[in-house]
Design an enzyme around this catalytic site. Sequence first.
Site, mmCIF file in Angstrom:
data_model
loop_
_atom_site.group_PDB
_atom_site.id
_atom_site.type_symbol
_atom_site.label_atom_id
_atom_site.label_comp_id
_atom_site.label_asym_id
_atom_site.label_seq_id
_atom_site.Cartn_x
_atom_site.Cartn_y
_atom_site.Cartn_z
ATOM 1 N N SER A 59 3.509 -2.572 -2.927
ATOM 2 C CA SER A 59 2.404 -2.399 -1.911
ATOM 3 C C SER A 59 1.192 -2.879 -2.757
ATOM 4 O O SER A 59 1.115 -2.726 -4.056
ATOM 5 C CB SER A 59 2.283 -0.851 -1.532
ATOM 6 O OG SER A 59 2.183 -0.172 -2.459
ATOM 7 N N HIS A 86 1.499 -6.738 -1.456
ATOM 8 C CA HIS A 86 0.541 -6.819 -0.027
ATOM 9 C C HIS A 86 -0.967 -6.730 -0.377
ATOM 10 O O HIS A 86 -1.150 -5.714 -0.691
ATOM 11 C CB HIS A 86 1.047 -5.530 1.078
ATOM 12 C CG HIS A 86 2.287 -5.740 1.553
ATOM 13 N ND1 HIS A 86 3.113 -4.673 1.887
ATOM 14 C CD2 HIS A 86 3.226 -6.815 1.546
ATOM 15 C CE1 HIS A 86 4.118 -4.842 2.765
ATOM 16 N NE2 HIS A 86 4.217 -6.298 1.964
ATOM 17 N N ASP A 178 9.400 -4.415 4.761
ATOM 18 C CA ASP A 178 9.029 -5.800 4.121
ATOM 19 C C ASP A 178 10.006 -5.594 2.743
ATOM 20 O O ASP A 178 9.781 -4.762 2.040
ATOM 21 C CB ASP A 178 7.675 -6.012 3.807
ATOM 22 C CG ASP A 178 7.348 -7.424 3.358
ATOM 23 O OD1 ASP A 178 8.449 -8.213 3.628
ATOM 24 O OD2 ASP A 178 6.377 -7.709 2.837
#
Length: 190
Positions: A59, A86, A178
Site C-alpha cells: 500500500s 498504490h 489487490d
Amino acid sequence: MTFPNELQQSPDNRADISTDQVREGDEEVTRAAEGSLRPMEISTHRDARQPPIVGIGASAGGLESLEKLFRALPARTGAAFVVVQHLSPDFKSLMDELLSRFTDLTIHRAAAGVEARADHVYLLQPGKELEIRDGKFELFDRDPHVGLTLPIDRFFSSLAQDAGARAAAVILSGSGSDGSRGVKRIHAAG
C-alpha cells in the site's frame, strides 16, 4: 535470500502445467486489468541470463514493511525486485530516495523498454500501471475515470505470464484483495 535450484539452473522448467490449467479462472483477472492482459500463454523458451523477478505489492503507506524487507536482503541476491504500490496519480513519490537508505541494491523508477536486471529494484511511477513482457517493462497511463484499479494484480499477472517459474510474489501491506489473483497466477505458472 536463496531461490530454489530450479530457478537458478533451468529457466526452461516453467511449463510443467498445461496452458488450459493456467487459463482456468483467469477471466476475473483479465477483467480487473481492463482487458489489457492477453490470455495467459506460458513460453517454454527463456534466456538463461534473465534473473528471477520478485514482484512486491504494498500500500502507499508500506514504507515500514519495505524497509524491513530490503534491510534483510543481501546486496547480491541474483534477483530483480519490482515494487508496485498504490499511489495517487498526483503524488510525488520519494520512495527511491527512502529505499536507498535501507539497501545497497540499485534503485530505479520503472521505465518502458527497460530490462529487469539482477540486484536492481524497480519502482512503479505515480499515475502509471506496469506490466512486463519479454523481460522488459511496459508502462500504461492509469485511467482517471476508473475508480478502482488493481495495479498489483495487473503486474503480477503479466509477471506470471512472462517469467513463469522465475517469478515470485510478496504482498507486504494494504487492504482489499489487490494482488491475490496475481499471486495465484504466479503460483500456477511455476
